[in-house]
Write a protein that holds these residues in place. Structure first.
Motif, PDB file in Angstrom:
ATOM      1  N   SER A 160       0.021  19.753  -5.742  1.00  0.00           N
ATOM      2  CA  SER A 160       0.404  18.460  -6.307  1.00  0.00           C
ATOM      3  C   SER A 160      -0.203  17.316  -5.511  1.00  0.00           C
ATOM      4  N   CYS A 161      -0.302  16.171  -6.183  1.00  0.00           N
ATOM      5  CA  CYS A 161      -0.688  14.905  -5.564  1.00  0.00           C
ATOM      6  C   CYS A 161       0.505  13.966  -5.707  1.00  0.00           C
ATOM      7  N   THR A 162       0.993  13.454  -4.582  1.00  0.00           N
ATOM      8  CA  THR A 162       2.185  12.611  -4.578  1.00  0.00           C
ATOM      9  C   THR A 162       1.852  11.232  -4.018  1.00  0.00           C
ATOM     10  N   ILE A 163       2.298  10.182  -4.709  1.00  0.00           N
ATOM     11  CA  ILE A 163       2.119   8.804  -4.245  1.00  0.00           C
ATOM     12  C   ILE A 163       3.511   8.213  -4.051  1.00  0.00           C
ATOM     13  N   ARG A 164       3.755   7.606  -2.873  1.00  0.00           N
ATOM     14  CA  ARG A 164       5.099   7.180  -2.476  1.00  0.00           C
ATOM     15  C   ARG A 164       5.143   5.685  -2.175  1.00  0.00           C
ATOM     16  N   ASN A 165       6.161   5.032  -2.726  1.00  0.00           N
ATOM     17  CA  ASN A 165       6.434   3.621  -2.430  1.00  0.00           C
ATOM     18  C   ASN A 165       7.235   3.559  -1.134  1.00  0.00           C
ATOM     19  N   PRO A 166       6.695   2.949  -0.058  1.00  0.00           N
ATOM     20  CA  PRO A 166       7.387   2.958   1.224  1.00  0.00           C
ATOM     21  C   PRO A 166       8.629   2.072   1.278  1.00  0.00           C
ATOM     22  N   VAL A 167       8.754   1.115   0.366  1.00  0.00           N
ATOM     23  CA  VAL A 167       9.919   0.225   0.358  1.00  0.00           C
ATOM     24  C   VAL A 167      11.062   0.856  -0.434  1.00  0.00           C
ATOM     25  N   LEU A 168      10.772   1.294  -1.644  1.00  0.00           N
ATOM     26  CA  LEU A 168      11.795   1.908  -2.491  1.00  0.00           C
ATOM     27  C   LEU A 168      12.005   3.376  -2.163  1.00  0.00           C
ATOM     28  N   GLU A 171       0.833  -1.198   0.000  1.00  0.00           N
ATOM     29  CA  GLU A 171       0.000   0.000   0.000  1.00  0.00           C
ATOM     30  C   GLU A 171       0.868   1.248   0.000  1.00  0.00           C
ATOM     31  N   PRO A 172       0.640   2.138  -0.957  1.00  0.00           N
ATOM     32  CA  PRO A 172       1.467   3.341  -1.026  1.00  0.00           C
ATOM     33  C   PRO A 172       0.983   4.419  -0.057  1.00  0.00           C
ATOM     34  N   GLU A 173       1.822   5.427   0.131  1.00  0.00           N
ATOM     35  CA  GLU A 173       1.467   6.599   0.919  1.00  0.00           C
ATOM     36  C   GLU A 173       1.038   7.714  -0.038  1.00  0.00           C
ATOM     37  N   VAL A 174      -0.034   8.417   0.323  1.00  0.00           N
ATOM     38  CA  VAL A 174      -0.593   9.454  -0.552  1.00  0.00           C
ATOM     39  C   VAL A 174      -0.552  10.790   0.170  1.00  0.00           C
ATOM     40  N   GLN A 175      -0.135  11.839  -0.534  1.00  0.00           N
ATOM     41  CA  GLN A 175      -0.084  13.172   0.050  1.00  0.00           C
ATOM     42  C   GLN A 175      -0.518  14.228  -0.969  1.00  0.00           C
ATOM     43  N   TRP A 176      -1.322  15.188  -0.485  1.00  0.00           N
ATOM     44  CA  TRP A 176      -1.642  16.393  -1.240  1.00  0.00           C
ATOM     45  C   TRP A 176      -0.793  17.522  -0.651  1.00  0.00           C
ATOM     46  N   ARG A 177      -0.217  18.351  -1.510  1.00  0.00           N
ATOM     47  CA  ARG A 177       0.571  19.494  -1.045  1.00  0.00           C
ATOM     48  C   ARG A 177       0.183  20.749  -1.820  1.00  0.00           C
ATOM     49  N   ASP A 178       0.279  21.903  -1.141  1.00  0.00           N
ATOM     50  CA  ASP A 178       0.025  23.161  -1.841  1.00  0.00           C
ATOM     51  C   ASP A 178       1.318  23.644  -2.481  1.00  0.00           C
ATOM     52  N   VAL A 179       1.286  24.856  -3.050  1.00  0.00           N
ATOM     53  CA  VAL A 179       2.432  25.367  -3.795  1.00  0.00           C
ATOM     54  C   VAL A 179       3.639  25.581  -2.886  1.00  0.00           C
ATOM     55  N   ARG A 180       3.421  25.751  -1.574  1.00  0.00           N
ATOM     56  CA  ARG A 180       4.515  25.939  -0.629  1.00  0.00           C
ATOM     57  C   ARG A 180       5.029  24.616  -0.060  1.00  0.00           C
ATOM     58  N   GLY A 181       4.432  23.512  -0.485  1.00  0.00           N
ATOM     59  CA  GLY A 181       4.854  22.207   0.004  1.00  0.00           C
ATOM     60  C   GLY A 181       4.167  21.779   1.277  1.00  0.00           C
ATOM     61  N   GLN A 182       3.187  22.560   1.739  1.00  0.00           N
ATOM     62  CA  GLN A 182       2.456  22.207   2.951  1.00  0.00           C
ATOM     63  C   GLN A 182       1.423  21.120   2.642  1.00  0.00           C
ATOM     64  N   ARG A 183       1.262  20.190   3.582  1.00  0.00           N
ATOM     65  CA  ARG A 183       0.318  19.094   3.377  1.00  0.00           C
ATOM     66  C   ARG A 183      -1.116  19.600   3.460  1.00  0.00           C
TER      67      ARG A 183
END
Length: 282
Positions: free
Chosen positions: A212-220, A168-180
């Motif tokens: 932005s919408c970022t999806i992260r692989n927790p292993v790699l 299961e990946p990790e999902v994050q939304w961030r604004d233009v300043r990088g804030q979640r």
């Protein structure tokens, strides 16, 4: 203690320890978890210490949880009658350096179900030993896609989707300043092949700009990102309204101008006719 006593103690201790060449050995497996990419291959090496010929030994790989045989080599041939069915046709015993006690097992293609704990087992006619290690299966999915649709007044709904992730990946939304940013909803669904489909949405104020919408692989620790710009999204949404309003307005202006010109021209002709008579009638 007298010197002769020390010599006798050393002799007795040496007699109790295994002598080199008695056939005892240690099995050395991978020193760290093996990271295996889905759809690719994984090589699981094991070797003997001290170095010795393993050609006449039984060599096996087993799953610890759930238990079961992955591959078995004995009497100079591969024996697969007790192999777990999900590994059949996917394993290859590599024995180029077996006379030096070095072997490996290749698994291809890697499936999500291959993740777990394994044992590498060597047995001679007089001794046996094993090593334990772990396989971490992982895979990064497709690049995220963002869909934008109108929400309530002054708001827009953004939906981010991607597929083909493991675990299961990790999902994050961030604004233009990088804030979640806090998501309104998030679902991670495993398909029949074990890979995860991700869908997450967020509602933002149209006064917001980029993000932005970022999806992260927790292993790699690998990330895939999709960016959005609300300024680009709002204008295309308003453009049909602008066109729909501007076209009738232009037609109305043109019609009004024509009517005014027509009335003015007709009045001018009447004045000329009245002053100069029929002689100057146009």
């Amino acid at each position: 203690m007298q010197p002769w006593c020390v010599g006798i103690s050393t002799l007795l201790l040496s007699a109790l320890l295994p002598w080199p060449g008695t056939g005892q050995f240690h099995v050395i497996g991978p020193g760290a978890p093996v990271i295996a990419l889905i759809g690719k291959e994984a090589v699981l090496p094991c070797h003997l210490s001290p170095v010795m010929d393993a050609e006449d030994m039984d060599v096996s790989w087993y799953r610890s949880h759930p238990t079961g045989q992955v591959h078995h080599y004995s009497t100079s041939q591969d024996l697969i009658e007790h192999q777990r069915h999900e590994y059949r046709g996917r394993t290859e015993f590599l024995k180029e350096n077996i006379t030096k006690g070095q072997v490996a097992l290749r698994i291809h293609p890697i499936l999500p179900s291959d993740a777990g704990e394994y044992r590498c087992f060597f047995a001679s006619s007089t001794f046996y030993n094993e090593a334990q290690f772990k396989i971490l299966v992982t895979g990064s999915g497709t690049a995220p896609q963002i869909y934008i649709e109108p929400g309530y007044t002054g708001e827009m709904k953004l939906t981010c989707t991607s597929t083909g992730w493991y675990p299961e990946p990790e999902v994050q939304w961030r604004d233009v300043r990088g804030q979640r940013l806090t998501s309104a909803s998030e679902t991670k669904t495993a398909a029949e092949n074990g890979l995860f489909h991700v869908e997450t949405s967020i509602t933002v104020d149209t006064r917001s700009r980029d993000g932005s919408c970022t999806i992260r692989n927790p292993v790699l620790r690998e990330e895939k990102e999709a960016q959005f710009s609300l300024s680009d999204a709002v204008f295309p949404r308003l453009w049909p309204w602008i066109v729909g309003f501007a076209v009738p307005l232009c037609l109305l202006a043109a019609g009004t101008t024509f009517s005014v010109l027509f009335v003015c021209t007709k009045r001018r002709k009447r004045l000329i006719k009245k002053q100069y008579g029929k002689l100057f009638w146009i």
